[in-house]
Design a protein around this motif. Structure first.
Motif, PDB file in Angstrom:
ATOM      1  N   ASP A  27      12.622 -35.908 105.682  1.00  0.00           N
ATOM      2  CA  ASP A  27      12.107 -34.717 105.004  1.00  0.00           C
ATOM      3  C   ASP A  27      11.106 -33.978 105.889  1.00  0.00           C
ATOM      4  N   VAL A  28      10.220 -34.751 106.538  1.00  0.00           N
ATOM      5  CA  VAL A  28       9.200 -34.140 107.395  1.00  0.00           C
ATOM      6  C   VAL A  28       9.857 -33.425 108.568  1.00  0.00           C
ATOM      7  N   VAL A  29      10.820 -34.096 109.206  1.00  0.00           N
ATOM      8  CA  VAL A  29      11.519 -33.475 110.333  1.00  0.00           C
ATOM      9  C   VAL A  29      12.229 -32.197 109.868  1.00  0.00           C
ATOM     10  N   SER A  30      12.800 -32.235 108.672  1.00  0.00           N
ATOM     11  CA  SER A  30      13.555 -31.085 108.153  1.00  0.00           C
ATOM     12  C   SER A  30      12.698 -29.845 107.988  1.00  0.00           C
ATOM     13  N   LEU A  78       7.137 -35.013 116.696  1.00  0.00           N
ATOM     14  CA  LEU A  78       7.837 -34.439 117.847  1.00  0.00           C
ATOM     15  C   LEU A  78       9.237 -34.011 117.437  1.00  0.00           C
ATOM     16  N   ALA A  79       9.935 -34.869 116.672  1.00  0.00           N
ATOM     17  CA  ALA A  79      11.274 -34.513 116.200  1.00  0.00           C
ATOM     18  C   ALA A  79      11.217 -33.240 115.360  1.00  0.00           C
ATOM     19  N   ARG A  80      10.180 -33.109 114.522  1.00  0.00           N
ATOM     20  CA  ARG A  80      10.004 -31.904 113.708  1.00  0.00           C
ATOM     21  C   ARG A  80       9.846 -30.670 114.603  1.00  0.00           C
ATOM     22  N   ALA A  81       9.032 -30.818 115.662  1.00  0.00           N
ATOM     23  CA  ALA A  81       8.817 -29.693 116.580  1.00  0.00           C
ATOM     24  C   ALA A  81      10.110 -29.318 117.297  1.00  0.00           C
TER      25      ALA A  81
END
Length: 370
Positions: free
Chosen positions: A100-103, A154-157
């Motif tokens: 969810d955070v990455v999304s 980092l994945a989110r960015a």
């Protein structure tokens, strides 16, 4: 070279708080696909510079440019599509999985309702795979370690598919494995996707290895700006950090504590990098020691230079002079103990090693007669 030739640059940038400048006339410049790293002492203002670049703090003077356009002219959504950020501040989303955070990195593209389509979900999945957090997909974000949180962010960015990535101390909470994995991902993205990276790092050895350009923050200015080869030379780093104890070796990036004071009690015959663990053990025990004879290009030389009370050295690839041999033997005679670095005798081969073998034989003979 004109600043306009760079993808990201600043002109006369001054940053600070409450209208009071902390760092003035900041001139940074970096091309697409390059990595720019800020280094400098704690409290120097590296984070302040980064927060000013991303518009969390208002500039006190000057301007920041992205692709020839002043960043202040971008709308929030425009900037979010081109620039993403990973800061050191803790994020505490409620009831959200790591996926969810990455999304949320896709929100600049999804419209006001934040509904992800198949392409968005594919980008989320690929971003998580890039930083090796697939197994955290369904984990409550709050239940992850600091290092795992850092990789999720980092994945989110990356999920934003930015052109510029801004990172503040991104390796602070990572162990050795994940530091290297994290920075390897950053380096690969820079080269393959022409991602421009601007970050701060405390780990000088990593900064030297990954950066295309380095900005040194010191006092109220950027004290130096250049390539790693220009920054990590000439004894500059100890000056930048105001080092008053220990030693820093520019060639290896290694740090050593202060040498044990006093007259040498132990003579260490070293070489091939096998003596460094012995030097450090003696330093921990507070035992002053002499070392030699070392060629100046030997792997043991940096640590010996920093930690030995006496060091006998020879120019690279030269036979030991009679003077050096006599000096070493005299020190062996005066020391209460001789240590030959474990495994050294097995490593010695070739004509130049004969002199060192002779010194080892001399030490063994002296030990037998004590």
């Amino acid at each position: 070279m004109a600043a306009e030739e760079f993808y990201f640059y600043t002109k006369g940038m001054s940053v600070g708080y409450g209208g009071v400048p902390l760092i003035r006339d900041i001139e940074l410049k970096v091309r697409r696909g390059e990595i720019l790293t800020l280094i400098g002492p704690n409290g120097a203002g590296k984070t302040t510079i980064l927060r000013s670049i991303i518009r969390q703090l208002s500039l006190i003077g000057g301007a920041v440019y992205l692709d020839g356009r002043e960043i202040s002219s971008f709308t929030g959504n425009e900037l979010a599509r081109r620039l993403s950020v990973v800061l050191t501040e803790r994020v505490r989303p409620e009831l959200m999985t790591c996926e969810d955070v990455v999304s949320t990195g896709r929100y600049p593209y999804t419209g006001r309702f934040g509904v992800l389509n198949d392409e968005d979900r594919k980008i989320v999945r690929e971003s998580m795979e890039l930083v090796h957090i697939q197994e955290l997909k369904d984990r409550d974000f709050r239940q992850t370690s600091d290092g795992q949180k850092q990789r999720v962010m980092l994945a989110r960015a990356l999920c934003q598919q930015p052109e510029v990535l801004v990172l503040d101390e991104p390796t602070s909470y990572l162990d050795i494995r994940y530091k290297l994995e994290f920075l390897s991902v950053i380096q690969r993205m820079a080269k393959e996707r022409k991602l421009t990276v601007i970050m701060s790092l405390h780990e000088l050895d990593l900064a030297e290895r990954i950066s295309d350009r380095i900005a040194c923050v010191r006092g109220d200015c950027i004290d130096r700006f250049g390539t790693p080869e220009e920054i990590f030379s000439g004894g500059y780093i100890p000056q930048l950090y105001g080092m008053t104890a220990g030693a820093y070796d520019e060639l290896t990036g290694s740090l050593e504590l202060e040498k044990a004071p006093g007259t040498p009690e132990v003579f260490v015959i070293a070489g091939c990098g096998l003596g460094t663990p012995v030097f450090r053990r003696l330093q921990r025990e507070g035992v002053p020691f002499a070392a030699g004879i070392l060629w100046e290009n030997d792997l043991d030389y940096p640590a010996a230079r920093a930690l030995a009370s006496r060091l006998i050295m020879e120019k690279p690839f030269r036979p030991f002079s009679e003077e050096k041999q006599m000096e070493a033997k005299a020190l062996i005679d005066h020391c209460s103990r001789v240590i030959c670095a474990p495994g050294l005798e097995q490593e010695l081969e070739g004509s130049l090693a004969e002199d060192l073998k002779e010194l080892i034989l001399y030490a063994k003979e002296r030990e037998r007669h004590r």
